[in-house]
Design a protein around this motif. Structure first.
Motif, short mmCIF file in Angstrom:
data_model
loop_
_atom_site.label_atom_id
_atom_site.label_comp_id
_atom_site.label_asym_id
_atom_site.label_seq_id
_atom_site.Cartn_x
_atom_site.Cartn_y
_atom_site.Cartn_z
N GLU A 107 0.66 -1.03 0.06
CA GLU A 107 0.09 -0.04 -0.04
C GLU A 107 0.86 1.39 -0.08
OE1 GLU A 107 -3.92 1.61 2.29
OE2 GLU A 107 -2.81 0.03 3.36
N TYR A 108 0.40 2.34 -0.67
CA TYR A 108 1.00 3.84 -0.97
C TYR A 108 0.09 4.73 -0.55
CZ TYR A 108 3.76 7.57 -2.52
OH TYR A 108 4.54 8.94 -2.52
N ILE A 109 0.29 5.33 0.44
CA ILE A 109 -0.53 6.68 0.85
C ILE A 109 0.36 8.02 0.39
CG2 ILE A 109 -1.83 7.59 2.46
CD1 ILE A 109 -1.98 4.80 3.87
N PRO A 110 0.21 8.70 -0.55
CA PRO A 110 1.05 9.86 -0.60
C PRO A 110 0.94 10.96 0.32
CG PRO A 110 0.05 9.34 -2.68
CD PRO A 110 -0.61 8.49 -1.50
N ASN A 111 -0.41 11.27 0.87
CA ASN A 111 -0.50 12.33 1.79
C ASN A 111 -1.51 11.92 3.12
OD1 ASN A 111 0.83 14.55 0.09
ND2 ASN A 111 -1.04 13.78 -1.22
N PRO A 112 -0.87 11.17 3.82
CA PRO A 112 -1.72 10.62 4.76
C PRO A 112 -2.04 11.46 5.89
CG PRO A 112 0.53 9.97 5.30
CD PRO A 112 0.62 10.64 3.94
N ASP A 113 -1.54 12.74 5.97
CA ASP A 113 -1.73 13.85 7.33
C ASP A 113 -3.06 14.52 6.69
OD1 ASP A 113 -0.11 13.06 8.92
OD2 ASP A 113 1.39 14.11 8.02
N ARG A 114 -3.35 14.66 5.36
CA ARG A 114 -4.40 15.45 4.91
C ARG A 114 -5.77 14.78 5.61
NH1 ARG A 114 -3.24 17.09 -1.43
NH2 ARG A 114 -1.30 18.18 -1.07
N LEU A 115 -6.82 15.75 5.63
CA LEU A 115 -8.24 15.11 6.19
C LEU A 115 -8.65 14.17 5.13
CD1 LEU A 115 -10.45 15.32 8.21
CD2 LEU A 115 -11.42 17.30 6.84
N VAL A 116 -8.56 14.56 4.14
CA VAL A 116 -9.24 13.42 2.93
C VAL A 116 -7.94 13.24 2.01
CG1 VAL A 116 -10.81 12.99 1.05
CG2 VAL A 116 -11.93 14.37 3.08
N HIS A 117 -7.52 11.86 1.97
CA HIS A 117 -6.49 11.61 1.11
C HIS A 117 -6.85 10.13 0.28
CE1 HIS A 117 -5.94 9.77 5.23
NE2 HIS A 117 -5.67 8.75 4.42
N PHE A 118 -5.83 9.91 -0.51
CA PHE A 118 -6.09 8.68 -1.37
C PHE A 118 -5.01 7.69 -0.99
CE2 PHE A 118 -8.12 11.76 -3.96
CZ PHE A 118 -9.25 11.14 -3.97
N SER A 119 -5.30 6.49 -1.09
CA SER A 119 -4.42 5.32 -0.77
C SER A 119 -4.64 4.24 -1.96
CB SER A 119 -4.91 4.53 0.40
OG SER A 119 -4.38 3.19 0.55
N PHE A 120 -3.31 3.89 -2.58
CA PHE A 120 -3.37 2.69 -3.59
C PHE A 120 -2.60 1.34 -3.20
CE2 PHE A 120 -2.45 7.32 -4.67
CZ PHE A 120 -3.39 7.35 -5.93
N PRO A 121 -3.85 0.72 -2.65
CA PRO A 121 -3.62 -0.92 -2.23
C PRO A 121 -3.42 -1.71 -3.27
CG PRO A 121 -5.70 -0.43 -1.94
CD PRO A 121 -5.38 0.75 -2.38
N LEU A 122 -2.39 -3.05 -3.13
CA LEU A 122 -2.29 -3.92 -4.22
C LEU A 122 -2.19 -5.17 -3.28
CD1 LEU A 122 -1.92 -4.96 -7.03
CD2 LEU A 122 0.80 -4.47 -6.41
N VAL A 123 -3.18 -6.20 -3.61
CA VAL A 123 -3.17 -7.53 -3.31
C VAL A 123 -2.67 -8.48 -3.99
CG1 VAL A 123 -4.44 -9.38 -1.92
CG2 VAL A 123 -4.92 -6.88 -1.57
N VAL A 124 -1.65 -9.40 -3.58
CA VAL A 124 -1.10 -10.40 -4.34
C VAL A 124 -1.15 -11.68 -3.79
CG1 VAL A 124 1.09 -11.21 -6.00
CG2 VAL A 124 0.73 -8.57 -5.44
N GLY A 125 -1.90 -12.81 -4.16
CA GLY A 125 -2.13 -13.96 -3.46
C GLY A 125 -2.72 -14.84 -4.54
N MET A 126 -3.50 -15.60 -3.37
CA MET A 126 -4.26 -16.91 -4.01
C MET A 126 -5.67 -16.84 -3.49
SD MET A 126 -1.94 -18.60 -5.74
CE MET A 126 -2.93 -20.22 -6.03
N GLY A 127 -6.32 -17.32 -4.49
CA GLY A 127 -7.75 -17.54 -4.08
C GLY A 127 -8.06 -18.96 -4.37
N GLY A 128 -9.27 -19.25 -3.82
CA GLY A 128 -9.94 -20.63 -3.72
C GLY A 128 -11.46 -20.61 -3.93
#
Length: 209
Positions: A107-128
């Motif tokens: 996960e990458y969060i460019p501006n975490p201290d701002r009241l409203v901000h954006f996050s960029f998550p990425l999940v890599v794994g397995m499903g069943g």
């Protein structure tokens, strides 16, 4: 002898002059600068998605260790909670799908201290996934035993975009969009396309921010 010494001294002088003329090495840019701080969070979530062209409600959670509150490394996992009938298969004319997936979270969060901000998550794994005779394993007697007709595991890649609101120093509320890419599905009436779909998520993060 004197000629040899003079040649060596001349060679060393030339090398010194050449080094002096070399441009300064530019300072390396890095994602994390200065002293690195450490924090963490855990987060339950609800996710609305599709499995085999049918809407599905998933529940799950994720947890991550954060560096400078911007770069996160953790784990995530989700399970299908809704009744998802897939119709007729070879063993039954009324089968149900059970599914879930999980893996490593980046996960990458460019501006975490701002009241409203954006996050960029990425999940890599397995499903069943599994075909069963009862949704979520519940039968007519109220117990949770069921018959499994077929199962399979497959690769999952899920990038996403999440908008977050800082509610308190220890809590954040997020709304997210992601797309689940499935690869390697080998089930009688399911394909990679059937197991791939967009998702909308509601998430609440608790932790040290």
């Amino acid at each position: 002898m004197k000629k040899g010494v003079s040649t060596i001294l001349f060679f060393l002088a030339c090398m010194t002059f050449g080094w002096a003329q070399l441009p300064e090495t530019p300072k390396q840019e890095t994602l994390l600068t200065g002293e690195v701080s450490h924090s963490y969070y855990f987060a339950p979530l609800l996710q609305l998605t599709h499995w085999q062209d049918r809407s599905g409600l998933m529940m799950g959670g994720k947890a991550a260790w954060m560096m400078n509150q911007k770069v996160g490394l953790g784990l995530a996992g989700y399970g299908l909670m809704s009744r998802n009938g897939i119709g007729e298969i070879e063993q039954s004319n009324n089968a149900f799908l059970q599914a879930g997936y999980g893996g490593v979270l980046l996960e990458y969060i460019p501006n975490p201290d701002r009241l409203v901000h954006f996050s960029f998550p990425l999940v890599v794994g397995m499903g069943g996934a599994a075909y069963t005779n009862n949704a979520m394993g519940r039968n007519n007697t109220g117990s949770y035993s069921y018959e499994v007709y077929d199962t399979d595991t497959f690769f999952i890649l899920e990038p996403g975009l999440q908008a977050e609101l800082n509610l308190a120093r220890f809590m954040r509320l997020g709304l997210g969009f992601s797309y689940r890419f499935a690869k390697g599905v080998n089930l009688p009436v399911s394909t990679d396309k059937d197991m791939s779909a967009p998702s909308f998520s509601l998430i609440v993060k608790f932790g040290k921010f």
